[in-house]
Design an enzyme around this catalytic site. Structure first.
Site, PDB file in Angstrom:
ATOM      1  N   MET A 132      12.693  -5.545   0.437  1.00  0.00           N
ATOM      2  CA  MET A 132      12.991  -4.182   0.861  1.00  0.00           C
ATOM      3  C   MET A 132      13.655  -3.372  -0.255  1.00  0.00           C
ATOM      4  O   MET A 132      14.737  -2.815  -0.089  1.00  0.00           O
ATOM      5  CB  MET A 132      13.900  -4.216   2.105  1.00  0.00           C
ATOM      6  CG  MET A 132      13.308  -4.981   3.271  1.00  0.00           C
ATOM      7  SD  MET A 132      11.654  -4.445   3.700  1.00  0.00           S
ATOM      8  CE  MET A 132      12.050  -2.912   4.520  1.00  0.00           C
ATOM      9  N   ARG A 133      12.984  -3.338  -1.389  1.00  0.00           N
ATOM     10  CA  ARG A 133      13.524  -2.577  -2.510  1.00  0.00           C
ATOM     11  C   ARG A 133      12.391  -2.050  -3.351  1.00  0.00           C
ATOM     12  O   ARG A 133      11.400  -2.757  -3.568  1.00  0.00           O
ATOM     13  CB  ARG A 133      14.371  -3.505  -3.382  1.00  0.00           C
ATOM     14  CG  ARG A 133      15.813  -3.172  -3.406  1.00  0.00           C
ATOM     15  CD  ARG A 133      16.529  -4.036  -4.391  1.00  0.00           C
ATOM     16  NE  ARG A 133      16.843  -3.276  -5.594  1.00  0.00           N
ATOM     17  CZ  ARG A 133      17.727  -2.314  -5.654  1.00  0.00           C
ATOM     18  NH1 ARG A 133      18.408  -1.975  -4.576  1.00  0.00           N
ATOM     19  NH2 ARG A 133      17.960  -1.663  -6.780  1.00  0.00           N
ATOM     20  N   HIS A 189       1.474  -5.247   3.325  1.00  0.00           N
ATOM     21  CA  HIS A 189       1.958  -4.093   4.088  1.00  0.00           C
ATOM     22  C   HIS A 189       1.298  -4.111   5.474  1.00  0.00           C
ATOM     23  O   HIS A 189       0.099  -4.357   5.581  1.00  0.00           O
ATOM     24  CB  HIS A 189       1.600  -2.805   3.341  1.00  0.00           C
ATOM     25  CG  HIS A 189       2.089  -1.590   4.050  1.00  0.00           C
ATOM     26  ND1 HIS A 189       3.409  -1.186   4.003  1.00  0.00           N
ATOM     27  CD2 HIS A 189       1.451  -0.706   4.867  1.00  0.00           C
ATOM     28  CE1 HIS A 189       3.551  -0.113   4.758  1.00  0.00           C
ATOM     29  NE2 HIS A 189       2.383   0.203   5.291  1.00  0.00           N
ATOM     30  N   GLU A 240       3.164   1.960  -9.409  1.00  0.00           N
ATOM     31  CA  GLU A 240       4.442   2.681  -9.345  1.00  0.00           C
ATOM     32  C   GLU A 240       4.642   3.496  -8.071  1.00  0.00           C
ATOM     33  O   GLU A 240       5.732   3.980  -7.804  1.00  0.00           O
ATOM     34  CB  GLU A 240       4.583   3.575 -10.572  1.00  0.00           C
ATOM     35  CG  GLU A 240       4.935   2.734 -11.792  1.00  0.00           C
ATOM     36  CD  GLU A 240       4.860   3.521 -13.086  1.00  0.00           C
ATOM     37  OE1 GLU A 240       4.811   4.759 -13.017  1.00  0.00           O
ATOM     38  OE2 GLU A 240       4.837   2.879 -14.138  1.00  0.00           O
ATOM     39  N   GLY A 241       3.595   3.646  -7.285  1.00  0.00           N
ATOM     40  CA  GLY A 241       3.753   4.396  -6.031  1.00  0.00           C
ATOM     41  C   GLY A 241       4.247   3.486  -4.912  1.00  0.00           C
ATOM     42  O   GLY A 241       4.405   2.279  -5.099  1.00  0.00           O
TER      43      GLY A 241
HETATM   44  C1  GRF Z   1       6.061  -7.869   7.035  1.00  0.00           C
HETATM   45  O1  GRF Z   1       5.694  -7.130   8.161  1.00  0.00           O
HETATM   46  C2  GRF Z   1       5.393  -7.307   5.811  1.00  0.00           C
HETATM   47  O2  GRF Z   1       4.155  -6.730   6.080  1.00  0.00           O
HETATM   48  C3  GRF Z   1       6.364  -6.231   5.376  1.00  0.00           C
HETATM   49  O3  GRF Z   1       7.634  -6.763   5.635  1.00  0.00           O
HETATM   50  C4  GRF Z   1       7.545  -7.717   6.703  1.00  0.00           C
HETATM   51  C5  GRF Z   1       8.140  -8.985   6.187  1.00  0.00           C
HETATM   52  O4  GRF Z   1       8.212  -9.989   7.166  1.00  0.00           O
HETATM   53  N1  GRF Z   1       6.170  -5.908   3.979  1.00  0.00           N
HETATM   54  P1  GRF Z   1       8.641 -11.454   6.746  1.00  0.00           P
HETATM   55  O5  GRF Z   1      10.026 -11.343   6.098  1.00  0.00           O
HETATM   56  O6  GRF Z   1       7.629 -11.986   5.781  1.00  0.00           O
HETATM   57  O7  GRF Z   1       8.693 -12.226   8.009  1.00  0.00           O
END
Ligand code: GRF
Length: 201
Positions: free
Chosen positions: A89-90, A108, A141-142
């Site tokens: 998450m970064r 994603h 980069e996006g």
């Molecule tokens: C998943 O839904 C993925 O698509 C998104 O973040 C979530 C991560 O889930 N990028 P996990 O930590 O792999 O269970």
């Protein structure tokens, strides 16, 4: 191929790669390192259980690039050749992304280019989408804009909530990510001006 996984939380996608690797579905992959930026990440327990090295790098006490430099130093130490973002998450800096050009894969939970960003499930429901799914893509980069490697579709049901939709999409994520990593680690992904071409075995 020496692979590092970057994660921030639950780590179920990380687990899907561990499981695929243990099943023999990722013969060219060596999962050498997990990097987390959150000490509470459940991904850490998964690494420990499967004897994969892990490191926590704190991002709260430094600038974005300083954090990324620290991560890069660790990746260098482990001679990492490919990077998997599994719920990391970064946003990564330009420096980081150009250093590993076409070597970073992300997953994603939508059919990109639809519904990029942090609220993909909510956005799909609000748009009354009749299908959604997941996308594995190279990172540029996006935000969620890199070349698409593969996608899996999921039907959106009229009574779906964010929870029900995300749990059905997650099942597909756990299939898609190992599949994409296998192609990548087998040098079967060719980036062209029209997107990613999957080469025959
Ligand atoms: C998943 O839904 C993925 O698509 C998104 O973040 C979530 C991560 O889930 N990028 P996990 O930590 O792999 O269970």
């Amino acid at each position: 191929m020496r692979i590092a996984v970057l994660a921030s939380g639950r780590g179920s996608n990380f687990q899907s790669l561990i499981d695929a690797s243990e099943r023999g579905d990722l013969p060219n992959v060596d999962l050498v390192l997990l990097v987390v930026n959150n000490k509470e990440a459940k991904a850490i327990d998964r690494a420990e259980k499967h004897s994969i090295d892990w490191i926590f790098i704190n991002h709260t006490d430094k600038e974005r690039v300083a954090f990324d430099i620290e991560v890069m130093a660790k990746l260098d130490e482990y001679n990492v050749e490919g990077i998997i973002l599994a719920g990391f998450m970064r946003i990564l800096s330009k420096e980081f992304i150009s250093n590993y050009k076409n070597r970073i894969l992300n997953i994603h939970p939508s059919l990109l280019p639809l519904f990029p960003g942090a609220h993909a499930h909510r956005d799909a429901l609000e748009a009354n989408a009749t299908k959604s799914g997941c996308t594995v893509h190279f990172v540029d980069e996006g935000v969620d804009t890199g070349s698409i490697i593969l996608q899996k579709e999921v039907v959106v049901k009229p009574d779906d909530t964010e929870e029900t939709l995300s749990s059905r999409i997650l099942v597909q994520e756990h299939i898609a990510f190992p599949e994409a990593l296998h192609l990548f680690s087998s040098n079967r992904l060719k980036i062209t001006s029209n997107g990613v071409e999957i080469l025959p075995p």
